[in-house]
Design a protein around this motif. Structure first.
Motif, PDB file in Angstrom:
ATOM      1  N   UNK A   1      37.183  45.373  41.624  1.00 19.41           N
ATOM      2  CA  UNK A   1      37.874  44.140  41.261  1.00 19.41           C
ATOM      3  C   UNK A   1      37.705  43.772  39.785  1.00 19.41           C
ATOM      4  N   UNK A   2      36.859  44.489  39.060  1.00 21.07           N
ATOM      5  CA  UNK A   2      36.575  44.149  37.668  1.00 21.07           C
ATOM      6  C   UNK A   2      37.830  44.089  36.794  1.00 21.07           C
ATOM      7  N   UNK A   3      38.785  45.031  36.922  1.00 18.58           N
ATOM      8  CA  UNK A   3      39.996  44.935  36.073  1.00 18.58           C
ATOM      9  C   UNK A   3      40.763  43.635  36.264  1.00 18.58           C
ATOM     10  N   UNK A   4      40.631  42.995  37.422  1.00 18.43           N
ATOM     11  CA  UNK A   4      41.325  41.730  37.681  1.00 18.43           C
ATOM     12  C   UNK A   4      40.479  40.511  37.338  1.00 18.43           C
ATOM     13  N   UNK A   5      39.296  40.756  36.812  1.00 17.80           N
ATOM     14  CA  UNK A   5      38.429  39.644  36.421  1.00 17.80           C
ATOM     15  C   UNK A   5      37.784  38.934  37.589  1.00 17.80           C
ATOM     16  N   UNK A   6      37.615  39.623  38.713  1.00 17.73           N
ATOM     17  CA  UNK A   6      37.045  39.018  39.912  1.00 17.73           C
ATOM     18  C   UNK A   6      35.678  39.628  40.205  1.00 17.73           C
ATOM     19  N   UNK A   7      34.866  38.890  40.948  1.00 17.20           N
ATOM     20  CA  UNK A   7      33.543  39.370  41.327  1.00 17.20           C
ATOM     21  C   UNK A   7      33.196  38.857  42.716  1.00 17.20           C
TER      22      UNK A   7
ATOM     23  N   UNK B   1      33.205  29.363  34.273  1.00 17.00           N
ATOM     24  CA  UNK B   1      34.582  29.498  33.775  1.00 17.00           C
ATOM     25  C   UNK B   1      35.312  30.666  34.428  1.00 17.00           C
ATOM     26  N   UNK B   2      34.580  31.719  34.806  1.00 17.70           N
ATOM     27  CA  UNK B   2      35.251  32.892  35.367  1.00 17.70           C
ATOM     28  C   UNK B   2      35.745  32.647  36.785  1.00 17.70           C
ATOM     29  N   UNK B   3      35.298  31.545  37.406  1.00 15.37           N
ATOM     30  CA  UNK B   3      35.758  31.208  38.746  1.00 15.37           C
ATOM     31  C   UNK B   3      36.914  30.207  38.729  1.00 15.37           C
ATOM     32  N   UNK B   4      37.033  29.456  37.664  1.00 11.60           N
ATOM     33  CA  UNK B   4      37.962  28.331  37.646  1.00 11.60           C
ATOM     34  C   UNK B   4      39.424  28.745  37.698  1.00 11.60           C
ATOM     35  N   UNK B   5      39.723  29.965  37.245  1.00 13.56           N
ATOM     36  CA  UNK B   5      41.121  30.402  37.293  1.00 13.56           C
ATOM     37  C   UNK B   5      41.595  30.671  38.718  1.00 13.56           C
ATOM     38  N   UNK B   6      40.655  30.760  39.696  1.00 12.55           N
ATOM     39  CA  UNK B   6      41.040  30.987  41.097  1.00 12.55           C
ATOM     40  C   UNK B   6      41.665  29.740  41.719  1.00 12.55           C
ATOM     41  N   UNK B   7      41.359  28.577  41.149  1.00 14.34           N
ATOM     42  CA  UNK B   7      41.848  27.308  41.690  1.00 14.34           C
ATOM     43  C   UNK B   7      41.454  27.197  43.175  1.00 14.34           C
ATOM     44  N   UNK B   8      42.345  26.795  44.041  1.00 10.27           N
ATOM     45  CA  UNK B   8      41.962  26.569  45.437  1.00 10.27           C
ATOM     46  C   UNK B   8      41.796  27.869  46.231  1.00 10.27           C
TER      47      UNK B   8
ATOM     48  N   UNK C   1      35.037  35.169  51.988  1.00  6.10           N
ATOM     49  CA  UNK C   1      35.368  36.597  52.098  1.00  6.10           C
ATOM     50  C   UNK C   1      34.099  37.444  52.131  1.00  6.10           C
ATOM     51  N   UNK C   2      33.122  37.092  51.306  1.00  5.50           N
ATOM     52  CA  UNK C   2      31.867  37.835  51.319  1.00  5.50           C
ATOM     53  C   UNK C   2      31.113  37.661  52.617  1.00  5.50           C
TER      54      UNK C   2
ATOM     55  N   UNK D   1      24.224  44.016  49.272  1.00  6.10           N
ATOM     56  CA  UNK D   1      24.385  43.880  47.828  1.00  6.10           C
ATOM     57  C   UNK D   1      24.988  45.134  47.206  1.00  6.10           C
ATOM     58  N   UNK D   2      24.680  46.304  47.762  1.00  2.00           N
ATOM     59  CA  UNK D   2      25.270  47.540  47.246  1.00  2.00           C
ATOM     60  C   UNK D   2      26.773  47.566  47.482  1.00  2.00           C
ATOM     61  N   UNK D   3      27.208  47.150  48.666  1.00  2.10           N
ATOM     62  CA  UNK D   3      28.634  47.128  48.967  1.00  2.10           C
ATOM     63  C   UNK D   3      29.366  46.075  48.144  1.00  2.10           C
ATOM     64  N   UNK D   4      28.751  44.915  47.968  1.00  2.00           N
ATOM     65  CA  UNK D   4      29.370  43.893  47.123  1.00  2.00           C
ATOM     66  C   UNK D   4      29.460  44.366  45.673  1.00  2.00           C
ATOM     67  N   UNK D   5      28.432  45.065  45.213  1.00  2.00           N
ATOM     68  CA  UNK D   5      28.468  45.600  43.857  1.00  2.00           C
ATOM     69  C   UNK D   5      29.570  46.633  43.677  1.00  2.00           C
ATOM     70  N   UNK D   6      29.765  47.468  44.690  1.00  2.00           N
ATOM     71  CA  UNK D   6      30.846  48.462  44.617  1.00  2.00           C
ATOM     72  C   UNK D   6      32.212  47.779  44.594  1.00  2.00           C
ATOM     73  N   UNK D   7      32.361  46.716  45.364  1.00  2.00           N
ATOM     74  CA  UNK D   7      33.610  45.959  45.355  1.00  2.00           C
ATOM     75  C   UNK D   7      33.833  45.289  44.008  1.00  2.00           C
ATOM     76  N   UNK D   8      32.742  44.879  43.349  1.00  2.00           N
ATOM     77  CA  UNK D   8      32.869  44.315  42.006  1.00  2.00           C
ATOM     78  C   UNK D   8      33.483  45.317  41.038  1.00  2.00           C
ATOM     79  N   UNK D   9      33.071  46.566  41.149  1.00  2.00           N
ATOM     80  CA  UNK D   9      33.621  47.589  40.268  1.00  2.00           C
ATOM     81  C   UNK D   9      35.125  47.755  40.476  1.00  2.00           C
TER      82      UNK D   9
END
Length: 251
Positions: free
Chosen positions: A124-130, A214-221, A230-231, A114-122
């Motif tokens: 990817x945050x500018x791109x709106x990804x988590x 809604x924040x996931x829907x822009x990824x489409x397929x 990926x996680x 969870x710590x590594x995923x949280x760091x990756x969130x930081x």
């Protein structure tokens, strides 16, 4: 050779006439079966009961006559398992708390994941990804705490993660948001996992996350691969470390 089940007469009851034979070699395979006065019986919690009596118990319950005995089918299941039948409200008999190392290393692996995923969130945050999504927490519990379970198989995990996520995208595209899309996507995901032999419970939540998020829907397929699959690549890497530590450093 077969063993003919003979009816046992009870006062005030009609004898039950079994209409089938029990193969002697099959009965001999049951660990809880013993000879009772020269006849084959089943041991339950140390007491031995004849098979005919168990069959009569089953008939009385089927006819609404009550009876607190266990059914013949459950007796056979208990014999095959080689353990007393449990109602699931208590730990299995013989359960012993694992050593401290078997608790510490999986817990440390979950923290690191969870710590590594949280760091990756930081990052990817500018791109709106988590990357931190709830299903990956369930994946951690499976990979680190029960690495030998069927759900922890790599085939099950990646097949289900990719397939169920794609089903969620497809259901949202065809049906839009709402209860119909959620129920259809979940039903299709269950059918997909059963058909492909890739049962992996955390993956069943991916379609619901996409339809309602809604924040996931822009990824489409692309959602079929990110963030679930990926996680899981990262979690599989951490699992190898956890398994190694559990084997090499015990205390």
């Amino acid at each position: 050779m077969s063993l003919q089940l003979k009816p046992i007469h009870h006062r005030g009851q009609q004898p039950y006439q079994p209409s089938f034979r029990v193969n002697h070699s099959f009965i001999s395979l049951l660990p809880n079966c013993h000879l009772l006065n020269g006849k084959r019986g089943v041991s339950i919690d140390g007491s031995v009961r004849p098979l005919g009596l168990l069959l009569n118990d089953r008939r009385r319950r089927r006819n609404g006559g009550g009876g607190g005995g266990l059914s013949y089918r459950s007796i056979v299941a208990s014999g095959i398992a080689g353990a007393p039948i449990s109602d699931g409200s208590k730990p299995d008999k013989g359960f012993v708390s694992p050593p401290l190392s078997d608790i510490l290393w999986p817990s440390a692996g979950a923290f690191a994941a969870m710590a590594m995923l949280g760091k990756m969130d930081q990052i990817l945050a500018p791109k709106g990804l988590s990357m931190t999504i709830a299903p990956l927490g369930a994946v951690c519990a499976i990979l680190f705490a029960a690495p030998s379970s069927p759900a922890a198989r790599k085939y099950n995990m990646f097949m289900a993660q990719i397939g169920c996520a794609a089903i969620g995208v497809l259901a949202f595209t065809l049906l839009g948001p709402g209860w119909l899309a959620r129920s259809s996507a979940l039903a299709a995901s269950m059918a997909f996992m059963i058909y492909t032999g890739s049962t992996h419970p955390p993956a069943a939540s991916l379609p619901l996350m996409f339809i309602d998020g809604a924040k996931m829907q822009h990824l489409n397929f692309w959602y079929a691969l990110f963030p679930g699959a990926a996680g899981c690549v990262l979690l599989c890497f951490i699992q190898e470390i956890v398994v190694y530590l559990k084997e090499k450093f015990k205390f």
